[in-house]
Design a protein around this motif. Structure first.
Motif, PDB file in Angstrom:
ATOM      1  N   MET A  94      49.092  18.260  42.134  1.00 26.23           N
ATOM      2  CA  MET A  94      48.199  17.734  40.610  1.00 26.23           C
ATOM      3  C   MET A  94      49.048  16.167  40.978  1.00 26.23           C
ATOM      4  SD  MET A  94      47.899  17.635  36.939  1.00 26.23           S
ATOM      5  CE  MET A  94      46.451  18.886  36.706  1.00 26.23           C
ATOM      6  N   THR A  95      48.321  14.791  41.224  1.00 28.39           N
ATOM      7  CA  THR A  95      48.864  13.940  41.056  1.00 28.39           C
ATOM      8  C   THR A  95      49.137  13.277  39.726  1.00 28.39           C
ATOM      9  OG1 THR A  95      47.217  12.319  41.774  1.00 28.39           O
ATOM     10  CG2 THR A  95      48.702  13.377  43.244  1.00 28.39           C
ATOM     11  N   HIS A  96      50.404  12.368  39.254  1.00 28.14           N
ATOM     12  CA  HIS A  96      50.082  11.969  37.924  1.00 28.14           C
ATOM     13  C   HIS A  96      50.772  10.541  38.456  1.00 28.14           C
ATOM     14  CE1 HIS A  96      50.614  15.376  35.507  1.00 28.14           C
ATOM     15  NE2 HIS A  96      51.696  16.278  36.881  1.00 28.14           N
ATOM     16  N   ASP A  97      49.220   9.310  38.000  1.00 26.64           N
ATOM     17  CA  ASP A  97      50.104   8.428  38.107  1.00 26.64           C
ATOM     18  C   ASP A  97      50.482   7.576  37.250  1.00 26.64           C
ATOM     19  OD1 ASP A  97      47.826   8.175  39.611  1.00 26.64           O
ATOM     20  OD2 ASP A  97      46.367   7.537  38.757  1.00 26.64           O
ATOM     21  N   ARG A  98      51.459   6.848  37.609  1.00 28.36           N
ATOM     22  CA  ARG A  98      52.579   5.797  36.496  1.00 28.36           C
ATOM     23  C   ARG A  98      52.191   4.316  35.597  1.00 28.36           C
ATOM     24  NH1 ARG A  98      56.832   5.690  41.114  1.00 28.36           N
ATOM     25  NH2 ARG A  98      55.656   4.179  41.899  1.00 28.36           N
ATOM     26  N   GLN A  99      53.032   4.077  34.920  1.00 27.71           N
ATOM     27  CA  GLN A  99      51.828   3.268  34.512  1.00 27.71           C
ATOM     28  C   GLN A  99      52.360   2.274  35.111  1.00 27.71           C
ATOM     29  OE1 GLN A  99      50.442   2.586  32.053  1.00 27.71           O
ATOM     30  NE2 GLN A  99      50.868   0.264  31.645  1.00 27.71           N
ATOM     31  N   ASP A 100      53.669   1.662  35.973  1.00 28.95           N
ATOM     32  CA  ASP A 100      53.388   0.604  37.381  1.00 28.95           C
ATOM     33  C   ASP A 100      52.699   1.301  38.439  1.00 28.95           C
ATOM     34  OD1 ASP A 100      55.264   2.510  38.100  1.00 28.95           O
ATOM     35  OD2 ASP A 100      56.765   2.011  38.854  1.00 28.95           O
ATOM     36  N   ASP A 101      51.649   1.820  38.454  1.00 27.72           N
ATOM     37  CA  ASP A 101      51.108   1.529  39.186  1.00 27.72           C
ATOM     38  C   ASP A 101      49.733   1.056  38.999  1.00 27.72           C
ATOM     39  OD1 ASP A 101      52.500   2.784  41.247  1.00 27.72           O
ATOM     40  OD2 ASP A 101      52.345   4.848  40.773  1.00 27.72           O
ATOM     41  N   ARG A 102      49.681   1.018  37.933  1.00 23.88           N
ATOM     42  CA  ARG A 102      47.651   0.084  37.615  1.00 23.88           C
ATOM     43  C   ARG A 102      47.631  -0.088  38.559  1.00 23.88           C
ATOM     44  NH1 ARG A 102      50.960  -1.932  33.677  1.00 23.88           N
ATOM     45  NH2 ARG A 102      50.681  -3.259  33.906  1.00 23.88           N
ATOM     46  N   ILE A 103      46.050   0.203  38.467  1.00 23.33           N
ATOM     47  CA  ILE A 103      45.217  -1.267  39.636  1.00 23.33           C
ATOM     48  C   ILE A 103      43.444  -1.065  39.300  1.00 23.33           C
ATOM     49  CG2 ILE A 103      45.291   1.024  41.541  1.00 23.33           C
ATOM     50  CD1 ILE A 103      45.252  -1.200  43.590  1.00 23.33           C
ATOM     51  N   SER A 104      42.769  -1.483  39.280  1.00 23.48           N
ATOM     52  CA  SER A 104      41.221  -1.547  39.058  1.00 23.48           C
ATOM     53  C   SER A 104      40.813  -3.047  39.858  1.00 23.48           C
ATOM     54  CB  SER A 104      41.454  -1.673  37.398  1.00 23.48           C
ATOM     55  OG  SER A 104      41.579  -3.630  37.007  1.00 23.48           O
ATOM     56  N   PRO A 108      52.688  -5.226  37.956  1.00 22.27           N
ATOM     57  CA  PRO A 108      53.601  -6.107  38.905  1.00 22.27           C
ATOM     58  C   PRO A 108      54.219  -5.338  40.083  1.00 22.27           C
ATOM     59  CG  PRO A 108      53.831  -6.658  36.982  1.00 22.27           C
ATOM     60  CD  PRO A 108      52.541  -6.014  36.280  1.00 22.27           C
ATOM     61  N   GLU A 109      55.035  -4.759  39.154  1.00 24.65           N
ATOM     62  CA  GLU A 109      54.807  -3.803  39.973  1.00 24.65           C
ATOM     63  C   GLU A 109      54.694  -3.040  41.261  1.00 24.65           C
ATOM     64  OE1 GLU A 109      56.808  -3.112  36.256  1.00 24.65           O
ATOM     65  OE2 GLU A 109      54.811  -2.598  37.361  1.00 24.65           O
ATOM     66  N   LEU A 110      53.344  -2.843  41.510  1.00 23.51           N
ATOM     67  CA  LEU A 110      52.829  -2.167  42.988  1.00 23.51           C
ATOM     68  C   LEU A 110      52.024  -3.714  43.653  1.00 23.51           C
ATOM     69  CD1 LEU A 110      51.078  -0.162  44.772  1.00 23.51           C
ATOM     70  CD2 LEU A 110      49.268  -0.838  42.835  1.00 23.51           C
ATOM     71  N   ALA A 111      52.105  -4.798  42.845  1.00 21.64           N
ATOM     72  CA  ALA A 111      51.994  -6.366  43.851  1.00 21.64           C
ATOM     73  C   ALA A 111      53.513  -6.452  44.211  1.00 21.64           C
ATOM     74  CB  ALA A 111      51.915  -7.467  42.935  1.00 21.64           C
ATOM     75  N   ASP A 112      54.582  -5.990  44.052  1.00 23.55           N
ATOM     76  CA  ASP A 112      55.842  -6.145  44.504  1.00 23.55           C
ATOM     77  C   ASP A 112      55.931  -5.211  45.872  1.00 23.55           C
ATOM     78  OD1 ASP A 112      58.325  -7.316  44.435  1.00 23.55           O
ATOM     79  OD2 ASP A 112      59.289  -6.286  44.192  1.00 23.55           O
ATOM     80  N   GLN A 113      55.532  -4.462  45.396  1.00 21.97           N
ATOM     81  CA  GLN A 113      56.125  -2.846  46.177  1.00 21.97           C
ATOM     82  C   GLN A 113      54.992  -3.294  47.552  1.00 21.97           C
ATOM     83  OE1 GLN A 113      54.489   0.540  44.166  1.00 21.97           O
ATOM     84  NE2 GLN A 113      56.486   0.238  42.771  1.00 21.97           N
ATOM     85  N   SER A 114      53.914  -3.838  47.357  1.00 19.81           N
ATOM     86  CA  SER A 114      52.974  -4.166  48.013  1.00 19.81           C
ATOM     87  C   SER A 114      52.892  -5.924  48.979  1.00 19.81           C
ATOM     88  CB  SER A 114      50.974  -4.445  48.117  1.00 19.81           C
ATOM     89  OG  SER A 114      51.130  -3.073  47.028  1.00 19.81           O
ATOM     90  N   HIS A 115      53.790  -6.614  48.739  1.00 23.95           N
ATOM     91  CA  HIS A 115      54.665  -7.532  49.655  1.00 23.95           C
ATOM     92  C   HIS A 115      52.681  -8.125  49.072  1.00 23.95           C
ATOM     93  CE1 HIS A 115      58.163  -5.276  50.674  1.00 23.95           C
ATOM     94  NE2 HIS A 115      57.614  -5.107  51.230  1.00 23.95           N
ATOM     95  N   LEU A 116      52.418  -8.024  48.579  1.00 27.70           N
ATOM     96  CA  LEU A 116      51.180  -9.329  48.631  1.00 27.70           C
ATOM     97  C   LEU A 116      51.839 -10.939  47.427  1.00 27.70           C
ATOM     98  CD1 LEU A 116      48.885  -6.767  45.736  1.00 27.70           C
ATOM     99  CD2 LEU A 116      48.785  -8.188  48.052  1.00 27.70           C
TER     100      LEU A 116
END
Length: 274
Positions: free
Chosen positions: A1-11, A87-95
């Protein structure tokens, strides 16, 4: 099972879904804590980033990093998609980390952006294991496509003094718009006269500095009026208005409706959508 973190928000939503039937959610200038990529798909629109306005057509990527004052008037025929990321996911993705309007005219570039957004949407809605790993991978590919297009652009014209001033003014509005400061207070913080600040805003956006300030206050007011049950007099105090009566007159003058009418209409829209 995977758990999505709050800093992984995406829609990913259409512009109609993003505004929940309230176009002012895009057309009035405001900033947000999340990273947005708005991809226009039809019609003509007018976009503003940090107080500087420009017309855009279909296949424009509007890059809105967190804290950027922006607006998008889609008119009657415009539409598109809104990708929201933490913001965390955007930063990780180097957007790309700077606000930008990127009008893409090459068919291949348009297809790459569309395919990446479709893939992100599919994975974000799925219940498959490792769906966020897939979302991060597709977002990274989207980032590469955007950065390649930006790198291929010709050298941009030097930013004018008026643009720098309006950018600084926009940043101050984001920090202080709820404090009830007058235009003269902002001009003083920027080291210019109110007349000079108004002239710069007019040159960059077609609106005066007072217009921009009022529109930002109106967004904050409508957000609280239409999405919360906070008493109207408390909203007036939170946004720095001297009295509930002054707040009510401001909203009436800007929208043609009283705060109570706006709240009732928003509740009716919510009930109709159920």
């Amino acid at each position: 099972m995977t758990h999505d973190r709050q800093d992984d928000r995406i829609s990913l939503e259409t512009t109609a879904q993003f505004t929940h039937g309230a176009p002012w959610r895009l057309s009035l200038p405001h900033d947000l804590p999340d990273y947005l990529l708005i991809w226009t798909t039809k019609g003509q629109a007018v976009a503003s980033l940090n107080g500087c306005r420009r017309g855009v057509g279909a296949h424009c990527a509007i890059i809105v990093p967190p804290g950027t004052l922006f607006s998008l008037d889609l008119g009657r025929t415009g539409g598109g998609l809104v990708l929201s990321l933490s913001p965390e996911l955007a930063d990780q993705s180097h957007l790309p980390d700077q606000p930008r309007l990127l009008q893409l005219r090459e068919v291949q570039a348009q297809a790459e952006i569309t395919a990446a957004l479709d893939a992100i949407h599919k994975e974000a809605r799925s219940d498959q294991p490792f769906r966020m790993d897939a979302c991060r991978a597709h977002t990274a590919l989207l980032s590469v496509s955007l950065r390649r297009r930006i790198a291929a652009l010709p050298a941009t014209e030097k930013t004018t003094g008026a643009q720098r001033l309006v950018n600084a003014f926009s940043a101050l509005i984001g920090k202080h718009h709820a404090e009830g400061l007058a235009l003269a207070d902002y001009a003083r913080m920027l080291g210019v006269t109110p007349t000079h600040l108004t002239r710069a805003c007019k040159d960059c956006s077609g609106n005066t500095a007072g217009d921009l300030l009022a529109q930002c206050s109106l967004y904050a007011a409508r957000d609280l009026i239409e999405t919360t049950a906070t008493p109207l007099q408390d909203i007036a105090g939170q946004l720095g208005f001297g009295s509930a009566a002054y707040f009510s007159r401001f909203v009436q003058n800007q929208t043609g409706q009283s705060p109570s009418d706006l709240r009732r209409a928003a509740r009716a829209r919510g009930m109709a959508a159920r």
